[in-house]
Design an enzyme around this catalytic site. Structure first.
Site, PDB file in Angstrom:
ATOM      1  N   MET A 187       0.818  -1.212   0.000  1.00  0.00           N
ATOM      2  CA  MET A 187       0.000   0.000   0.000  1.00  0.00           C
ATOM      3  C   MET A 187       0.859   1.274   0.000  1.00  0.00           C
ATOM      4  O   MET A 187       2.039   1.245   0.334  1.00  0.00           O
ATOM      5  CB  MET A 187      -0.925   0.008   1.217  1.00  0.00           C
ATOM      6  CG  MET A 187      -1.957  -1.103   1.229  1.00  0.00           C
ATOM      7  SD  MET A 187      -3.003  -1.099   2.711  1.00  0.00           S
ATOM      8  CE  MET A 187      -4.032   0.354   2.397  1.00  0.00           C
ATOM      9  N   HIS A 188       0.216   2.368  -0.358  1.00  0.00           N
ATOM     10  CA  HIS A 188       0.691   3.741  -0.126  1.00  0.00           C
ATOM     11  C   HIS A 188       1.818   4.229  -1.041  1.00  0.00           C
ATOM     12  O   HIS A 188       2.049   5.423  -1.136  1.00  0.00           O
ATOM     13  CB  HIS A 188       1.150   3.940   1.324  1.00  0.00           C
ATOM     14  CG  HIS A 188       0.248   3.409   2.369  1.00  0.00           C
ATOM     15  ND1 HIS A 188      -1.092   3.738   2.433  1.00  0.00           N
ATOM     16  CD2 HIS A 188       0.481   2.561   3.406  1.00  0.00           C
ATOM     17  CE1 HIS A 188      -1.635   3.120   3.478  1.00  0.00           C
ATOM     18  NE2 HIS A 188      -0.701   2.406   4.073  1.00  0.00           N
TER      19      HIS A 188
ATOM     20  N   ASP B 174      -2.775  -4.931  -0.121  1.00  0.00           N
ATOM     21  CA  ASP B 174      -2.334  -6.213   0.448  1.00  0.00           C
ATOM     22  C   ASP B 174      -3.140  -6.617   1.675  1.00  0.00           C
ATOM     23  O   ASP B 174      -3.471  -7.800   1.836  1.00  0.00           O
ATOM     24  CB  ASP B 174      -0.830  -6.204   0.750  1.00  0.00           C
ATOM     25  CG  ASP B 174      -0.368  -5.045   1.619  1.00  0.00           C
ATOM     26  OD1 ASP B 174      -1.206  -4.253   2.107  1.00  0.00           O
ATOM     27  OD2 ASP B 174       0.865  -4.930   1.816  1.00  0.00           O
TER      28      ASP B 174
END
Length: 498
Positions: free
Chosen positions: A81-82, A239
């Site tokens: 992520m991110h 995820d």
């Protein structure tokens, strides 16, 4: 035989799994790629490394399995992520990706808090933390304005890989929820948040559901991967969302505990009006119109790895944990707090540090080893407590990751969390969740829940022991006092850290 493929774009490697209609993992293959740290606190990767190694992973998966390419109906993704990927109008990457574990953006987080105040939690439902995407965009805006001026879109890791495989730009809701630019409840990019920082909404890609069809493989990619151009490609998810799908967290009250380097407690949520006020993360699920709350222990499995590396380097994990079942609950009055990398839930505190409290000359290595496991599990219980405090009943928790490998630890989780702990027969984590999204997208099942009933099989249940539950309740109260008692001490010690 028909198959789907789940692809997990991790921080250190890409993992591909070939899954049959029966939910059996027929073959798997992983390919690693480098992590770059050009400056202290920075963490970057080259997006093209993800794409290239994904194609190699797919090719080797097909070669190893000897599956007929015409039998592979669909592919989907899970991704770290991110991470910020900036591309121009032609899809060219403009700079290395800034990853979730990059900590350069503290000033930008304070800027977000000052400008938005309580509006951030009302809209994005999450605090401004260094790991999220918006602070990274603002860092580029401040330090590399010429790069941002060339950017046509920002993408997240799996979305860039999917673009390279299909030519399609999109982002699913579960990953978009980790950017701080999404109105999580309304499932739309927030003009208020983007406008506060002079960011055009055109920088944000189109939004799709995790199970939406986003195209088929480009001919040259299909040839390189050993697949057919007609292979369907579905959006995929973050995820943690895919990990939840792969663990069957697809209904009210369903909760999982995942212990890897960090520890995650994640619980399914159908209500969009939940606002944990920053105490926990609140994200869109990979299932349509569903959400999840999530608490994070930064150093869960990492605490155990650190302890082994420091105090029992020559031992295996099995050797290190041998005999801990003979140590009574409470480790003979020895208590460990797993704050060795700071903490996230319920204390978003970068300065707090871990501790052993209650040591005496009667404690041996196995007392310390058990205390480490207990401390990690106490930290996870704090997240469970917040979820229960919102009115949710949690009587069963699915355990995945390293914490599901040791039976003593599984029983400990049952006693500390006061819930049945469910161990799965075969655990593939986020990659399995991605495969399930592809199976559902291909129409194999009427719902993700129906897919889970076919693909996910329980192996064993560990139930709480009432006497142990009572013992741990008392010790947990002591554990909760440690943070407040040591916070100032750790702030004073920070000056002495090298």
């Amino acid at each position: 035989m028909k198959y789907v493929i789940g692809i997990d774009i991790g921080t250190s490697a890409v993992k591909s799994v070939l899954v049959s209609e029966e939910g059996q993992v027929v073959c798997e293959h992983a390919e690693s790629y480098p992590l770059h740290r050009p400056n202290p606190g920075w963490s970057e990767q080259h997006p093209e490394d993800w794409a290239e190694r994904t194609i190699v992973s797919l090719r080797k998966l097909m070669e190893k399995s000897q599956a007929d390419p015409s039998d592979v109906e669909g592919i989907s993704f899970s991704g770290q992520m991110h991470g910020l990927v900036l591309v121009d109008a032609e899809g060219k990457v403009l700079r290395p990706a800034i990853l979730w574990n990059d900590t350069r953006t503290t000033p930008q987080c304070r800027q977000i808090e000052q400008k938005l105040g309580g509006k951030l939690l009302d809209i994005a439902r999450n605090r401004a933390l260094e790991g999220f995407t918006l602070p990274k965009i603002l860092w580029v805006q401040e330090h590399e304005p010429e790069i941002l001026s060339q950017a046509s879109l920002f993408l997240l890791p799996k979305d860039y890989v999917r673009y390279r495989l299909t030519g399609d730009f999109a982002m699913d809701y579960s990953d978009a929820a980790g950017t701080l630019l999404l109105d999580v409840a309304e499932k739309a990019w927030s003009a208020d948040i983007a406008g506060a920082f002079d960011l055009p909404l055109s920088l944000c890609p189109k939004l799709v559901e995790s199970s939406d069809l986003t195209g088929t493989l480009l001919p040259e990619v299909a040839e390189a991967a050993g697949l057919l151009p007609a292979t369907k490609v579905f959006a995929g998810g973050a995820d943690n969302a895919c990990g939840a799908i792969g663990a069957g967290i697809l209904g009210e009250g369903k909760t999982m505990c995942s212990i890897g380097t960090s520890g995650v407690v994640l619980s399914y949520e159908s209500r969009k009006d939940v606002n944990p006020q920053g105490k926990m993360h609140f994200f869109n699920h990979g299932e349509e119109n569903a959400f999840y709350v999530m608490g994070v222990t930064l150093a869960a499995g990492h605490s155990l790895s650190w302890f082994k590396q420091t105090f029992a380097k020559e031992s295996s994990f099995d050797e290190l944990l041998k005999g801990i079942e003979d140590i009574p609950a409470g480790s003979g009055g020895l208590l460990f707090t797993p704050y060795i990398s700071g903490e996230r839930t319920p204390h978003p505190d970068a300065d707090i540090r871990g501790s052993f409290i209650g040591m005496d000359s009667g404690h041996a290595l196995k007392h310390f080893a058990r205390a480490v496991l207990e401390g990690i599990t106490f930290s996870l219980r704090e997240s469970i407590g917040i979820i229960r405090g919102s009115g949710k009943e949690i009587t069963e928790v699915t355990a995945i990751g390293g914490g599901a490998q040791n039976e003593t630890w599984l029983q400990m989780q049952a006693d500390i969390l006061n819930a049945d702990i469910l161990k799965l027969e075969s655990e593939q984590g986020p990659a399995m969740g991605a495969a399930m999204l592809a199976a559902y997208g291909c129409g194999w099942f009427p719902s993700l829940e129906a897919c889970a009933k076919k693909f996910i099989r329980p192996a064993e249940v560990f139930s709480p022991n009432p006497e142990q539950v009572k013992q741990y309740d008392g010790l947990f109260a002591v554990y909760q006092d440690v943070y407040g008692q040591t916070k100032e001490l750790n702030q004073r010690l920070a000056a002495y850290r090298k």
